[in-house]
Scaffold this active site. Structure first.
Site, PDB file in Angstrom:
ATOM      1  N   ASN A  10      50.113  26.371  19.440  1.00 54.38           N
ATOM      2  CA  ASN A  10      50.813  26.376  18.151  1.00 54.38           C
ATOM      3  C   ASN A  10      50.877  24.932  17.675  1.00 54.38           C
ATOM      4  O   ASN A  10      51.645  24.133  18.204  1.00 54.38           O
ATOM      5  CB  ASN A  10      52.228  26.954  18.357  1.00 54.38           C
ATOM      6  N   TRP A  11      50.056  24.620  16.683  1.00 50.75           N
ATOM      7  CA  TRP A  11      50.009  23.226  16.195  1.00 50.75           C
ATOM      8  C   TRP A  11      51.220  22.884  15.337  1.00 50.75           C
ATOM      9  O   TRP A  11      51.409  21.730  14.955  1.00 50.75           O
ATOM     10  CB  TRP A  11      48.713  23.001  15.402  1.00 50.75           C
ATOM     11  N   LYS A  12      52.025  23.888  14.966  1.00 52.03           N
ATOM     12  CA  LYS A  12      53.188  23.657  14.092  1.00 52.03           C
ATOM     13  C   LYS A  12      52.733  22.877  12.847  1.00 52.03           C
ATOM     14  O   LYS A  12      51.642  23.125  12.347  1.00 52.03           O
ATOM     15  CB  LYS A  12      54.310  22.969  14.867  1.00 52.03           C
ATOM     16  N   GLU A 164      60.186  32.160  24.529  1.00 51.10           N
ATOM     17  CA  GLU A 164      60.335  30.722  24.324  1.00 51.10           C
ATOM     18  C   GLU A 164      61.820  30.381  24.268  1.00 51.10           C
ATOM     19  O   GLU A 164      62.447  30.504  23.193  1.00 51.10           O
ATOM     20  CB  GLU A 164      59.676  30.299  23.011  1.00 51.10           C
ATOM     21  N   SER A 208      57.673  23.498  26.491  1.00 49.71           N
ATOM     22  CA  SER A 208      57.346  22.352  27.343  1.00 49.71           C
ATOM     23  C   SER A 208      56.314  22.671  28.429  1.00 49.71           C
ATOM     24  O   SER A 208      56.386  22.142  29.537  1.00 49.71           O
ATOM     25  CB  SER A 208      58.620  21.756  27.963  1.00 49.71           C
ATOM     26  N   GLY A 230      53.271  20.982  21.694  1.00 44.12           N
ATOM     27  CA  GLY A 230      52.772  19.608  21.728  1.00 44.12           C
ATOM     28  C   GLY A 230      51.493  19.424  22.530  1.00 44.12           C
ATOM     29  O   GLY A 230      50.573  18.716  22.097  1.00 44.12           O
TER      30      GLY A 230
HETATM   31  O1  LIG Z   1      57.426  26.097  20.413  1.00 49.09           O
HETATM   32  C1  LIG Z   1      56.504  26.043  21.214  1.00 49.09           C
HETATM   33  C2  LIG Z   1      55.279  26.812  21.006  1.00 49.09           C
HETATM   34  O2  LIG Z   1      55.430  27.770  20.003  1.00 49.09           O
HETATM   35  C3  LIG Z   1      56.575  25.183  22.401  1.00 49.09           C
HETATM   36  O3  LIG Z   1      56.508  23.852  21.982  1.00 49.09           O
HETATM   37  P1  LIG Z   1      56.336  22.692  23.097  1.00 49.09           P
HETATM   38  O4  LIG Z   1      55.188  23.124  23.992  1.00 49.09           O
HETATM   39  O5  LIG Z   1      56.031  21.469  22.297  1.00 49.09           O
HETATM   40  O6  LIG Z   1      57.622  22.626  23.857  1.00 49.09           O
END
Ligand SMILES: O=C(CO)COP(=O)(O)O
Length: 249
Positions: A10-12, A164, A208, A230
């Site tokens: 998920n690149w957000k 999550e 994470s 991330g």
């Molecule tokens: O929200 C996430 C994936 O959708 C997890 O984010 P991180 O891997 O950056 O903690």
């Protein structure tokens, strides 16, 4: 059948056209992985990313969709538009959308139905806050979110569930193996009451996940992959997580 193994990124709200070089790199190193691979970039990159992936077995997804197929909804994107741009999946109900946009379980269920109608796989996210975990409410929260967010039409072919924990996202903190195992076993049982082929639905852990902890997380029962934030932005990190999933039995 067993649930399919899935490494999802998920690149957000990160990445641009130049960042597609990471996809070239991933195709070169992991284009033939045995697990499924999914990357969900910002919607403006879906089409270009799909073109870059070409014949490699890397699926592309959106990060949200509207519940309606079309209409006067400025700034929104329909499931069919995601599909048209090259997406096969869409993340729904991410905690950042639940928190930032006030999305309810009912909203998520409507969006998931729209995704099914458009022929997309919905990656439906659930997870407790730290306060809810501290209050001993984790399974209640997850149960309520699953009941409210997963439509009756869900099945292993159109739905993936991602656990999550909100407090583990972007913090470097992860639940203990026992805590992840407890929630994943609970989700498997809970889905069995609602969905005929629940045993085949892929259950992802997210929060994470890094190259350093991926193997351990993938060894936990009923963890069929990860939804990675991330660490999905760099092909080297995401590739290491894909390798860990491939190596997990
Ligand atoms: O929200 C996430 C994936 O959708 C997890 O984010 P991180 O891997 O950056 O903690």
């Amino acid at each position: 059948m067993a649930p399919r193994k899935l490494a999802a990124g998920n690149w957000k709200m990160n990445g641009d056209l130049a960042a597609l070089a990471e996809i070239d790199s991933l195709c070169g190193t992991h284009g033939n992985a045995s697990c499924d691979i999914l990357i969900c970039p910002p919607a403006v990159l879906i089409h270009a990313m799909k073109e870059r992936v070409g014949d490699h077995a890397i699926a592309i997804g959106g990060q949200d969709c509207h519940a309606k197929p079309s209409g006067a909804h400025t700034g929104d994107i329909s499931a069919a538009q995601l599909k048209d741009a090259g997406a096969s999946h869409v993340i729904l109900g991410h905690s950042e959308r639940r928190a930032d946009h006030g999305e309810t379980d009912a909203d998520v269920a409507q969006k998931a139905s729209a995704a099914f109608d458009a022929g997309l796989v919905a990656v439906i996210c659930v997870g407790e806050t730290e306060a809810e975990r501290d209050a001993g409410q984790t399974l209640d929260v997850i149960g309520r979110q699953l009941s409210g967010s997963v439509p009756q039409a869900a099945h292993a072919g159109n739905c993936v569930i991602a656990y999550e924990p909100v407090w583990a996202i972007g913090t470097g903190r992860t639940p203990t193996n026992d805590q992840i195992a407890e929630v994943h076993a609970f989700m498997r049982n809970k889905l069995a009451a609602a969905v005929a082929d629940a045993a085949d639905i892929s259950l992802l852990y997210g929060g994470s996940v890094k190259p350093a902890n991926a193997s351990e997380i993938f060894s936990i029962a009923h963890v069929d992959g990860a939804l990675v934030g991330g660490a999905s932005l760099k092909a080297s990190d995401f590739g290491a997580i894909i390798s860990a999933l491939d190596a997990a039995g």
